[in-house]
Design a protein around this motif. Structure first.
Motif, PDB file in Angstrom:
ATOM      1  N   PHE A   1      -8.485  38.643   9.648  1.00 21.92           N
ATOM      2  CA  PHE A   1      -7.217  37.937   9.446  1.00 21.92           C
ATOM      3  C   PHE A   1      -6.068  38.696  10.106  1.00 21.92           C
ATOM      4  O   PHE A   1      -5.191  38.093  10.719  1.00 21.92           O
ATOM      5  CB  PHE A   1      -6.953  37.763   7.949  1.00 21.92           C
ATOM      6  N   ALA A   2      -6.082  40.023   9.986  1.00 31.61           N
ATOM      7  CA  ALA A   2      -5.043  40.829  10.631  1.00 31.61           C
ATOM      8  C   ALA A   2      -5.089  40.648  12.155  1.00 31.61           C
ATOM      9  O   ALA A   2      -4.045  40.540  12.809  1.00 31.61           O
ATOM     10  CB  ALA A   2      -5.213  42.295  10.266  1.00 31.61           C
ATOM     11  N   ALA A   3      -6.308  40.602  12.707  1.00 32.32           N
ATOM     12  CA  ALA A   3      -6.435  40.386  14.148  1.00 32.32           C
ATOM     13  C   ALA A   3      -5.942  38.995  14.529  1.00 32.32           C
ATOM     14  O   ALA A   3      -5.289  38.813  15.568  1.00 32.32           O
ATOM     15  CB  ALA A   3      -7.887  40.576  14.573  1.00 32.32           C
ATOM     16  N   LEU A   4      -6.251  37.993  13.683  1.00 32.74           N
ATOM     17  CA  LEU A   4      -5.790  36.637  13.951  1.00 32.74           C
ATOM     18  C   LEU A   4      -4.271  36.568  13.970  1.00 32.74           C
ATOM     19  O   LEU A   4      -3.673  35.828  14.765  1.00 32.74           O
ATOM     20  CB  LEU A   4      -6.344  35.687  12.882  1.00 32.74           C
ATOM     21  N   CYS A   5      -3.624  37.358  13.108  1.00 34.19           N
ATOM     22  CA  CYS A   5      -2.159  37.377  13.031  1.00 34.19           C
ATOM     23  C   CYS A   5      -1.527  38.343  14.034  1.00 34.19           C
ATOM     24  O   CYS A   5      -0.298  38.508  14.031  1.00 34.19           O
ATOM     25  CB  CYS A   5      -1.716  37.751  11.618  1.00 34.19           C
ATOM     26  N   GLY A   6      -2.330  38.997  14.854  1.00 37.21           N
ATOM     27  CA  GLY A   6      -1.778  39.955  15.813  1.00 37.21           C
ATOM     28  C   GLY A   6      -1.222  41.190  15.153  1.00 37.21           C
ATOM     29  O   GLY A   6      -0.316  41.831  15.691  1.00 37.21           O
TER      30      GLY A   6
ATOM     31  N   ILE B   1       0.735  44.246   4.840  1.00 41.08           N
ATOM     32  CA  ILE B   1       1.083  42.915   4.335  1.00 41.08           C
ATOM     33  C   ILE B   1      -0.019  41.917   4.670  1.00 41.08           C
ATOM     34  O   ILE B   1      -0.345  41.040   3.862  1.00 41.08           O
ATOM     35  CB  ILE B   1       2.438  42.475   4.910  1.00 41.08           C
ATOM     36  N   ALA B   2      -0.621  42.043   5.861  1.00 38.33           N
ATOM     37  CA  ALA B   2      -1.735  41.160   6.226  1.00 38.33           C
ATOM     38  C   ALA B   2      -2.882  41.313   5.235  1.00 38.33           C
ATOM     39  O   ALA B   2      -3.528  40.329   4.855  1.00 38.33           O
ATOM     40  CB  ALA B   2      -2.209  41.471   7.646  1.00 38.33           C
ATOM     41  N   ARG B   3      -3.135  42.527   4.801  1.00 36.73           N
ATOM     42  CA  ARG B   3      -4.187  42.762   3.804  1.00 36.73           C
ATOM     43  C   ARG B   3      -3.858  42.061   2.492  1.00 36.73           C
ATOM     44  O   ARG B   3      -4.714  41.422   1.874  1.00 36.73           O
ATOM     45  CB  ARG B   3      -4.354  44.268   3.591  1.00 36.73           C
ATOM     46  N   GLU B   4      -2.602  42.161   2.070  1.00 41.65           N
ATOM     47  CA  GLU B   4      -2.181  41.513   0.826  1.00 41.65           C
ATOM     48  C   GLU B   4      -2.217  39.993   0.952  1.00 41.65           C
ATOM     49  O   GLU B   4      -2.669  39.289   0.036  1.00 41.65           O
ATOM     50  CB  GLU B   4      -0.767  41.968   0.461  1.00 41.65           C
ATOM     51  N   MET B   5      -1.761  39.452   2.083  1.00 44.98           N
ATOM     52  CA  MET B   5      -1.754  38.015   2.276  1.00 44.98           C
ATOM     53  C   MET B   5      -3.179  37.458   2.325  1.00 44.98           C
ATOM     54  O   MET B   5      -3.446  36.360   1.819  1.00 44.98           O
ATOM     55  CB  MET B   5      -1.025  37.651   3.572  1.00 44.98           C
ATOM     56  N   PHE B   6      -4.104  38.195   2.929  1.00 51.44           N
ATOM     57  CA  PHE B   6      -5.499  37.762   2.960  1.00 51.44           C
ATOM     58  C   PHE B   6      -6.056  37.655   1.547  1.00 51.44           C
ATOM     59  O   PHE B   6      -6.780  36.709   1.223  1.00 51.44           O
ATOM     60  CB  PHE B   6      -6.330  38.750   3.786  1.00 51.44           C
ATOM     61  N   ARG B   7      -5.692  38.610   0.704  1.00 49.59           N
ATOM     62  CA  ARG B   7      -6.154  38.567  -0.686  1.00 49.59           C
ATOM     63  C   ARG B   7      -5.575  37.347  -1.398  1.00 49.59           C
ATOM     64  O   ARG B   7      -6.276  36.675  -2.172  1.00 49.59           O
ATOM     65  CB  ARG B   7      -5.745  39.857  -1.394  1.00 49.59           C
ATOM     66  N   CYS B   8      -4.313  37.039  -1.134  1.00 55.54           N
ATOM     67  CA  CYS B   8      -3.698  35.851  -1.755  1.00 55.54           C
ATOM     68  C   CYS B   8      -4.334  34.563  -1.246  1.00 55.54           C
ATOM     69  O   CYS B   8      -4.453  33.581  -1.990  1.00 55.54           O
ATOM     70  CB  CYS B   8      -2.201  35.822  -1.464  1.00 55.54           C
ATOM     71  N   LEU B   9      -4.741  34.541   0.020  1.00 52.47           N
ATOM     72  CA  LEU B   9      -5.307  33.339   0.617  1.00 52.47           C
ATOM     73  C   LEU B   9      -6.746  33.086   0.197  1.00 52.47           C
ATOM     74  O   LEU B   9      -7.198  31.933   0.168  1.00 52.47           O
ATOM     75  CB  LEU B   9      -5.233  33.421   2.149  1.00 52.47           C
ATOM     76  N   THR B  10      -7.487  34.133  -0.102  1.00 52.31           N
ATOM     77  CA  THR B  10      -8.928  33.994  -0.340  1.00 52.31           C
ATOM     78  C   THR B  10      -9.333  34.151  -1.794  1.00 52.31           C
ATOM     79  O   THR B  10     -10.485  33.876  -2.128  1.00 52.31           O
ATOM     80  CB  THR B  10      -9.707  35.025   0.500  1.00 52.31           C
ATOM     81  N   THR B  11      -8.448  34.592  -2.657  1.00 51.97           N
ATOM     82  CA  THR B  11      -8.773  34.755  -4.070  1.00 51.97           C
ATOM     83  C   THR B  11      -7.690  34.107  -4.914  1.00 51.97           C
ATOM     84  O   THR B  11      -6.572  33.871  -4.442  1.00 51.97           O
ATOM     85  CB  THR B  11      -8.897  36.242  -4.456  1.00 51.97           C
ATOM     86  N   THR B  12      -8.029  33.833  -6.153  1.00 49.25           N
ATOM     87  CA  THR B  12      -7.053  33.260  -7.074  1.00 49.25           C
ATOM     88  C   THR B  12      -6.226  34.387  -7.679  1.00 49.25           C
ATOM     89  O   THR B  12      -6.756  35.275  -8.344  1.00 49.25           O
ATOM     90  CB  THR B  12      -7.759  32.478  -8.198  1.00 49.25           C
ATOM     91  N   VAL B  13      -4.940  34.353  -7.404  1.00 42.41           N
ATOM     92  CA  VAL B  13      -4.029  35.375  -7.906  1.00 42.41           C
ATOM     93  C   VAL B  13      -3.300  34.817  -9.129  1.00 42.41           C
ATOM     94  O   VAL B  13      -2.651  33.767  -9.049  1.00 42.41           O
ATOM     95  CB  VAL B  13      -3.008  35.790  -6.821  1.00 42.41           C
ATOM     96  N   THR B  14      -3.437  35.495 -10.243  1.00 40.86           N
ATOM     97  CA  THR B  14      -2.799  35.053 -11.479  1.00 40.86           C
ATOM     98  C   THR B  14      -1.302  35.355 -11.433  1.00 40.86           C
ATOM     99  O   THR B  14      -0.903  36.484 -11.133  1.00 40.86           O
ATOM    100  CB  THR B  14      -3.420  35.743 -12.695  1.00 40.86           C
ATOM    101  N   ILE B  15      -0.502  34.365 -11.733  1.00 42.49           N
ATOM    102  CA  ILE B  15       0.956  34.520 -11.717  1.00 42.49           C
ATOM    103  C   ILE B  15       1.447  34.671 -13.151  1.00 42.49           C
ATOM    104  O   ILE B  15       1.250  33.763 -13.974  1.00 42.49           O
ATOM    105  CB  ILE B  15       1.643  33.298 -11.072  1.00 42.49           C
ATOM    106  N   PRO B  16       2.052  35.801 -13.471  1.00 38.10           N
ATOM    107  CA  PRO B  16       2.582  35.966 -14.832  1.00 38.10           C
ATOM    108  C   PRO B  16       3.619  34.902 -15.153  1.00 38.10           C
ATOM    109  O   PRO B  16       4.428  34.516 -14.316  1.00 38.10           O
ATOM    110  CB  PRO B  16       3.221  37.367 -14.793  1.00 38.10           C
ATOM    111  N   GLY B  17       3.589  34.419 -16.392  1.00 40.04           N
ATOM    112  CA  GLY B  17       4.523  33.381 -16.794  1.00 40.04           C
ATOM    113  C   GLY B  17       5.950  33.912 -16.924  1.00 40.04           C
ATOM    114  O   GLY B  17       6.160  35.034 -17.387  1.00 40.04           O
ATOM    115  N   ILE B  18       6.915  33.100 -16.512  1.00 43.85           N
ATOM    116  CA  ILE B  18       8.329  33.482 -16.633  1.00 43.85           C
ATOM    117  C   ILE B  18       9.130  32.378 -17.312  1.00 43.85           C
ATOM    118  O   ILE B  18      10.349  32.484 -17.446  1.00 43.85           O
ATOM    119  CB  ILE B  18       8.942  33.818 -15.252  1.00 43.85           C
TER     120      ILE B  18
END
Length: 404
Positions: A263-268, A335-352
């Motif tokens: 993904f990082a390579a895809l994003c340059g 950031i590419a590493r973090e975005m890949f994790r958000c794109l490929t896994t379900t990230v739980t969002i704390p309630g506000i």
């Protein structure tokens, strides 16, 4: 249409290749040892896709089909082939050196796509259609911004050469003030003044319409992005436009990107060696999807300006002797590493959702809460409304409200 006689044996393994265009697709078939079997041209219609698939199946068991432009001109054929249970892989167009060597034509490109599928050089699954709506809204919103910018530039250019009385009155105004003043004009005076003022009024009204259009599209885009991937949208520094671009780049099936490095390579954003002699260093990649690279860049800039952890990291890297460009490269890769994790896994969002009612039940104003935490009232407001994600502040804020 050109074609060759199909082999009488239909149980052999074959590979297909497709060179796609707006009105036609050219389909080629090769054997599992690379031999050319047949090629033909079909229309980009439902009937044409059905005929193309029948043409492929008539020559044997289709192992894979390489398609150029699976997300553009080849999208219709790709949908039809996948609905029929066939394996489709995305093929990049041949590089310029190869095209200079072997030439270019529809049959040549179709056979090249088939060979890419056979050799495994093309192995990426095409993007699915789940982000088609996001892509459409994203493109429309960006075109509105481009048209608005072009219109603002036209206003500036007209004012440069406008009569002195018009230039003196409106030339010093900036931004919204200038647009509002021009939109309220009542053209009068001699023929030149009337014509110039009429043009400026028309352009100013166009700016206001495009601004409203962009705001409407952005709201719709924000809703689609949040529904598709709430974890990505809630990441720090990721707005609707940035999230939409990353979703479009990854596609609705980001599992086709096997690793975060791909993904990082895809994003340059993958580091490229730039060492020579005693110098051992890396530089920014100049390849990949440049729109996705720009999205990572925007996230990096936001975090460098307002995220405490990122600011501390930048300070440490600056003290270590790294330049701003090198620090941004490192940030974009992280950031590419973090975005890949958000794109490929379900990230739980704390309630506000409980924060604002809890504050109001204690009769605490935004200003008082902001003063307690040493931030701007807008920071607390955006946190309560879910526009800005800051889990540490949210938890601390909740604890403070509960104890108040």
């Amino acid at each position: 249409m050109t074609s060759a006689v199909a082999d009488d044996t239909t149980d052999q393994d074959v590979f297909g290749g497709v060179d796609s265009h707006a009105d036609t697709i050219h389909v080629a078939v090769i054997s599992d040892n690379g031999g050319h079997l047949a090629d033909a041209e079909f229309a980009t219609t439902t009937a044409g896709y059905a005929a193309a698939l029948a043409f492929l199946n008539a020559h044997g068991h289709v192992r894979a089909i390489g398609v150029e432009g699976t997300a553009s001109y080849g999208a219709g054929f790709t949908r039809a082939a996948r609905s029929a249970g066939l394996d489709v892989v995305e093929v990049n167009r041949p590089d310029r050196a190869e095209r200079r060597r072997i030439g270019k034509s529809d049959p040549i490109d179709a056979y090249a796509a088939a060979r890419a599928a056979l050799s495994g050089r093309a192995s990426s699954a095409p993007k699915d259609d789940t982000v088609a709506g996001i892509r459409a809204l994203h493109n429309a919103a960006r075109s509105a911004v481009k048209a608005r910018t072009a219109t603002l530039n036209q206003i500036t250019h007209i004012l440069v050469t406008a009569p002195e009385s018009i230039r003196a009155k409106f030339g010093q105004l900036k931004g919204v003030d200038r647009t509002d003043a021009l939109a309220r004009l009542r053209p009068a005076g001699d023929a030149v003044h009337t014509a110039v003022l009429t043009a400026l009024k028309s352009l100013a009204r166009r700016v206001k319409e495009l601004t409203a259009e962009h705001e409407t599209l952005t709201r719709a885009l924000d809703g689609e992005v949040t529904a598709n991937n709430p974890g990505l949208r809630a990441a720090y520094g990721v707005g609707p436009d940035t999230a939409a671009q990353l979703l479009v780049t990854a596609g609705g099936n980001p599992e086709r990107l096997r690793t975060e490095a791909s993904f990082a390579a895809l994003c340059g954003a993958a580091p490229v060696p730039a060492s020579s002699g005693r110098t051992n260093r890396h530089r920014l990649s100049r390849g990949g999807d440049r729109a996705a690279n720009a999205a990572l860049y925007r996230i990096a800039l936001v975090r460098m300006s307002s995220d405490p952890r990122t600011r501390d990291y930048v300070a440490r890297q600056t003290a270590a002797g790294r330049t701003k460009k090198e620090i941004i490269r490192l940030l974009k890769r992280a950031i590419a590493r973090e975005m890949f994790r958000c794109l490929t896994t379900t990230v739980t969002i704390p309630g506000i959702a409980d924060l604002r009612p809890l504050r109001q039940s204690k009769n605490i104003t935004l200003t008082a809460a902001a003063r307690h935490f040493g931030v701007w009232p807008a920071t607390i407001s955006t946190l309560e409304r879910g526009i800005r994600r800051d889990d540490n502040l949210a938890n601390t804020y909740r604890d403070w409200l509960t104890a108040a």
